[in-house]
Motif scaffolding. Structure first.
Motif, PDB file in Angstrom:
ATOM      1  N   PHE A  81      44.306 -27.993  82.792  1.00 29.42           N
ATOM      2  CA  PHE A  81      44.664 -29.142  81.958  1.00 29.42           C
ATOM      3  C   PHE A  81      45.736 -28.768  80.942  1.00 29.42           C
ATOM      4  O   PHE A  81      46.740 -29.467  80.788  1.00 29.42           O
ATOM      5  N   LYS A  82      45.551 -27.656  80.251  1.00 24.58           N
ATOM      6  CA  LYS A  82      46.518 -27.237  79.236  1.00 24.58           C
ATOM      7  C   LYS A  82      47.892 -26.973  79.840  1.00 24.58           C
ATOM      8  O   LYS A  82      48.913 -27.303  79.244  1.00 24.58           O
ATOM      9  N   ALA A  83      47.907 -26.382  81.035  1.00 24.22           N
ATOM     10  CA  ALA A  83      49.189 -26.124  81.688  1.00 24.22           C
ATOM     11  C   ALA A  83      49.937 -27.420  81.961  1.00 24.22           C
ATOM     12  O   ALA A  83      51.173 -27.447  81.951  1.00 24.22           O
ATOM     13  N   GLY A  84      49.199 -28.505  82.171  1.00 16.90           N
ATOM     14  CA  GLY A  84      49.836 -29.797  82.397  1.00 16.90           C
ATOM     15  C   GLY A  84      50.456 -30.407  81.154  1.00 16.90           C
ATOM     16  O   GLY A  84      51.199 -31.387  81.249  1.00 16.90           O
ATOM     17  N   LEU A  85      50.190 -29.820  79.998  1.00 24.01           N
ATOM     18  CA  LEU A  85      50.754 -30.336  78.747  1.00 24.01           C
ATOM     19  C   LEU A  85      52.100 -29.718  78.401  1.00 24.01           C
ATOM     20  O   LEU A  85      52.803 -30.232  77.539  1.00 24.01           O
ATOM     21  N   ALA A 103      48.332 -17.275  82.972  1.00 21.50           N
ATOM     22  CA  ALA A 103      48.582 -17.409  84.407  1.00 21.50           C
ATOM     23  C   ALA A 103      48.835 -18.853  84.796  1.00 21.50           C
ATOM     24  O   ALA A 103      49.707 -19.142  85.630  1.00 21.50           O
ATOM     25  N   HIS A 104      48.108 -19.764  84.199  1.00 20.22           N
ATOM     26  CA  HIS A 104      48.311 -21.188  84.507  1.00 20.22           C
ATOM     27  C   HIS A 104      49.602 -21.709  83.878  1.00 20.22           C
ATOM     28  O   HIS A 104      50.306 -22.519  84.493  1.00 20.22           O
ATOM     29  N   PHE A 105      49.942 -21.252  82.677  1.00 25.35           N
ATOM     30  CA  PHE A 105      51.206 -21.655  82.068  1.00 25.35           C
ATOM     31  C   PHE A 105      52.390 -21.210  82.937  1.00 25.35           C
ATOM     32  O   PHE A 105      53.407 -21.895  83.021  1.00 25.35           O
ATOM     33  N   ALA A 106      52.253 -20.047  83.568  1.00 23.66           N
ATOM     34  CA  ALA A 106      53.355 -19.507  84.369  1.00 23.66           C
ATOM     35  C   ALA A 106      53.683 -20.386  85.574  1.00 23.66           C
ATOM     36  O   ALA A 106      54.775 -20.283  86.128  1.00 23.66           O
ATOM     37  N   ALA A 107      52.747 -21.248  85.957  1.00 26.12           N
ATOM     38  CA  ALA A 107      53.021 -22.178  87.055  1.00 26.12           C
ATOM     39  C   ALA A 107      53.837 -23.377  86.596  1.00 26.12           C
ATOM     40  O   ALA A 107      54.324 -24.149  87.434  1.00 26.12           O
ATOM     41  N   ARG A 108      54.005 -23.519  85.277  1.00 24.44           N
ATOM     42  CA  ARG A 108      54.687 -24.694  84.730  1.00 24.44           C
ATOM     43  C   ARG A 108      55.953 -24.361  83.952  1.00 24.44           C
ATOM     44  O   ARG A 108      56.811 -25.217  83.761  1.00 24.44           O
ATOM     45  N   VAL A 109      56.067 -23.128  83.473  1.00 25.27           N
ATOM     46  CA  VAL A 109      57.162 -22.732  82.593  1.00 25.27           C
ATOM     47  C   VAL A 109      57.925 -21.591  83.261  1.00 25.27           C
ATOM     48  O   VAL A 109      57.328 -20.731  83.927  1.00 25.27           O
ATOM     49  N   TYR A 159      51.610 -20.774  72.356  1.00 25.50           N
ATOM     50  CA  TYR A 159      50.187 -21.111  72.497  1.00 25.50           C
ATOM     51  C   TYR A 159      49.346 -20.073  71.777  1.00 25.50           C
ATOM     52  O   TYR A 159      49.613 -18.866  71.865  1.00 25.50           O
ATOM     53  N   LEU A 160      48.322 -20.544  71.054  1.00 23.15           N
ATOM     54  CA  LEU A 160      47.394 -19.647  70.377  1.00 23.15           C
ATOM     55  C   LEU A 160      45.962 -20.119  70.588  1.00 23.15           C
ATOM     56  O   LEU A 160      45.665 -21.309  70.480  1.00 23.15           O
ATOM     57  N   ASP A 161      45.100 -19.157  70.840  1.00 21.29           N
ATOM     58  CA  ASP A 161      43.651 -19.369  70.887  1.00 21.29           C
ATOM     59  C   ASP A 161      43.029 -18.284  70.010  1.00 21.29           C
ATOM     60  O   ASP A 161      42.577 -17.256  70.499  1.00 21.29           O
ATOM     61  N   PRO A 162      43.022 -18.487  68.673  1.00 24.59           N
ATOM     62  CA  PRO A 162      42.587 -17.422  67.768  1.00 24.59           C
ATOM     63  C   PRO A 162      41.154 -16.971  68.040  1.00 24.59           C
ATOM     64  O   PRO A 162      40.284 -17.774  68.409  1.00 24.59           O
ATOM     65  N   ALA A 163      40.908 -15.680  67.841  1.00 22.35           N
ATOM     66  CA  ALA A 163      39.571 -15.117  68.025  1.00 22.35           C
ATOM     67  C   ALA A 163      38.619 -15.741  67.018  1.00 22.35           C
ATOM     68  O   ALA A 163      38.924 -15.851  65.827  1.00 22.35           O
ATOM     69  N   ARG A 164      37.444 -16.127  67.502  1.00 24.85           N
ATOM     70  CA  ARG A 164      36.483 -16.832  66.653  1.00 24.85           C
ATOM     71  C   ARG A 164      35.194 -16.032  66.471  1.00 24.85           C
ATOM     72  O   ARG A 164      34.097 -16.577  66.472  1.00 24.85           O
ATOM     73  N   ASP A 194      59.759 -24.807  69.424  1.00 25.29           N
ATOM     74  CA  ASP A 194      59.893 -26.252  69.265  1.00 25.29           C
ATOM     75  C   ASP A 194      58.526 -26.901  69.057  1.00 25.29           C
ATOM     76  O   ASP A 194      58.384 -27.832  68.276  1.00 25.29           O
ATOM     77  N   ARG A 195      57.523 -26.388  69.792  1.00 28.64           N
ATOM     78  CA  ARG A 195      56.177 -26.935  69.700  1.00 28.64           C
ATOM     79  C   ARG A 195      55.146 -25.820  69.798  1.00 28.64           C
ATOM     80  O   ARG A 195      55.378 -24.804  70.459  1.00 28.64           O
ATOM     81  N   VAL A 196      54.029 -26.040  69.146  1.00 30.25           N
ATOM     82  CA  VAL A 196      52.928 -25.079  69.147  1.00 30.25           C
ATOM     83  C   VAL A 196      51.693 -25.785  69.690  1.00 30.25           C
ATOM     84  O   VAL A 196      51.388 -26.913  69.292  1.00 30.25           O
ATOM     85  N   LEU A 197      50.994 -25.138  70.611  1.00 32.69           N
ATOM     86  CA  LEU A 197      49.730 -25.657  71.136  1.00 32.69           C
ATOM     87  C   LEU A 197      48.622 -24.729  70.652  1.00 32.69           C
ATOM     88  O   LEU A 197      48.615 -23.543  70.969  1.00 32.69           O
TER      89      LEU A 197
END
Length: 415
Positions: A81-85, A103-109, A159-164, A194-197
């Motif tokens: 889903f995120k890769a589609g954004l 890996a999924h982002f690499a299919a889109r960017v 893209y960031l997914d900070p450690a929680r 330009d944009r941050v996810l």
């Protein structure tokens, strides 16, 4: 541990993939020529990945990090889903981890920079990306802040997914407590991209996050099979006040439910109230987490049972509602004898309590109703403040109401 695994180690992992890791560890002496503790950790990680990342778990050649890193990784469905954004020429994943998102982002960017400060995780990711044939992805074993300061590139997306988890491995969720601290990094992030996810914990208050981040253009509350897994925020260079909100529930059958709104539309929505009519509607978890308590009812022309119940009703079926839909069979008091008259000799029903004095456990204890069956009981409060129980069955929906295949939310409207 070196990868690829020697043939004997591969056979051991394959043979014990469904066994209890604790039991395997106790039997390590039976295999003196194998690094059993390391192989058991591989088995543990693969077992955790089977539900989240089934494609990777089914690949016998991939390397797996400690089970905690797999537990913290995005699932295959949310990563898709995120890769589609995202799109564009270059993206940086500053919290690479196991690498599922990258890996999924690499299919889109066109080009992805995977950044991970743990040498062990970065090594596992590098090996897996090479094995998967992902050639447009560069691995950087570096700290996110240091990488941002040193990189000469400007990105379409970061893209960031900070450690929680804190140093004691306790779960945390406030932005300032996570690592890296996005609030501290924000000026540099917006300068470099330009944009941050941003992915955050479902525990984080959305209103607080929007207020602290100040640059949220859009946000997505993402649920899998009616369980909220993550909240995503798209940040841009301009300050924003009222971002568009997308509540999405991705279902196991590949379909999805979604609803779009913002705070202004939510504030303008004027609920109408009524006693329970023929159909009852319970919004999915993503809608409730997103805060669409008023606009969901007005968008679907539904009546609300009570201001604080967040249950809705109508005389005619709205089959496209993003949530569960029931047919109301009866309205009763919260009395065990009266309710059991609807349930048959086994006295079984699925129970939900909303805006009701009892918890589900207390309700079952008081009424003697057990879990199971085909009847659904909603213990709630009506518009006059009286506790009631709605006796329901699942509504039969026409086949044309199938939701659309899962993917990024469309650009407008209620879906």
């Amino acid at each position: 541990m070196e990868f690829p695994l020697p043939e004997a180690a591969r056979r051991y992992v394959a043979a014990h993939l469904h066994d209890d890791p604790a039991h395997l560890a106790l039997q390590a002496r039976r295999h003196p020529g194998l690094p059993v503790p390391e192989l058991v950790r591989q088995i543990q990680a693969r077992q955790k990945a089977q539900g989240k990342l089934p494609t990777w778990a089914a690949n016998p050649d991939l390397a797996f990090p400690p089970a905690l890193s797999v537990e913290q990784a995005s699932s295959e469905r949310t990563a898709t889903f995120k890769a589609g954004l995202v799109d564009g020429q270059r993206l940086a994943d500053l919290t690479g981890g196991f690498g599922a998102d990258a890996a999924h982002f690499a299919a889109r960017v066109a080009q992805v920079d995977y950044v991970e400060r743990s040498p062990q995780l970065a090594a596992v990711a590098r090996y897996n990306f090479r094995l998967l044939g992902i050639e447009n992805l560069a691995v950087h074993n570096a700290d996110a802040l240091a990488f941002l300061k040193e990189t000469p590139h400007h990105y379409d997306w970061i893209y960031l997914d900070p450690a929680r988890r804190d140093t004691a491995s306790r779960k945390i969720f406030r932005l300032a407590d996570c690592e890296p601290d996005v609030l501290h990094l924000l000026p540099l992030l917006l300068h470099k991209a330009d944009r941050v996810l941003l992915k955050t914990s479902p525990m984080l208050d959305i209103e607080q996050a929007v207020q602290e981040l100040k640059h949220v253009r859009r946000l997505w509350v993402l649920a899998l099979d009616n369980e909220v897994k993550e909240v995503l925020y798209e940040l841009g260079p301009e300050a924003a006040v009222d971002p568009e909100r997308f509540a999405l529930n991705l279902r196991r059958d590949g379909t999805r439910q979604e609803f779009r709104f913002n705070r202004a539309r939510e504030a303008r929505a004027v609920p109408r109230y009524a006693e329970a009519q023929q159909f009852l509607y319970e919004p999915n978890a993503a809608v409730l987490k997103a805060g669409a308590f008023r606009s969901i009812g007005t968008a679907f022309e539904l009546l609300k049972l009570h201001q604080h119940s967040h249950l809705y009703t109508s005389a005619t079926l709205r089959a496209d509602f993003p949530g569960r839909i029931f047919r109301v069979l009866a309205v009763e008091k919260a009395d065990g004898a009266a309710l059991k008259a609807h349930l048959g000799p086994e006295a079984r029903a699925h129970v939900t309590t909303r805006n009701f004095p009892d918890s589900v456990a207390d309700f079952r204890l008081r009424t003697g109703i057990r879990e199971g069956g085909d009847t659904y009981l909603f213990a709630t409060t009506d518009l006059r403040g009286r506790p009631i129980v709605l006796v329901c069955e699942k509504a039969i929906l026409p086949s044309f109401t199938e939701a659309t295949p899962a993917g990024p939310a469309p650009s407008g409207g209620v879906a």
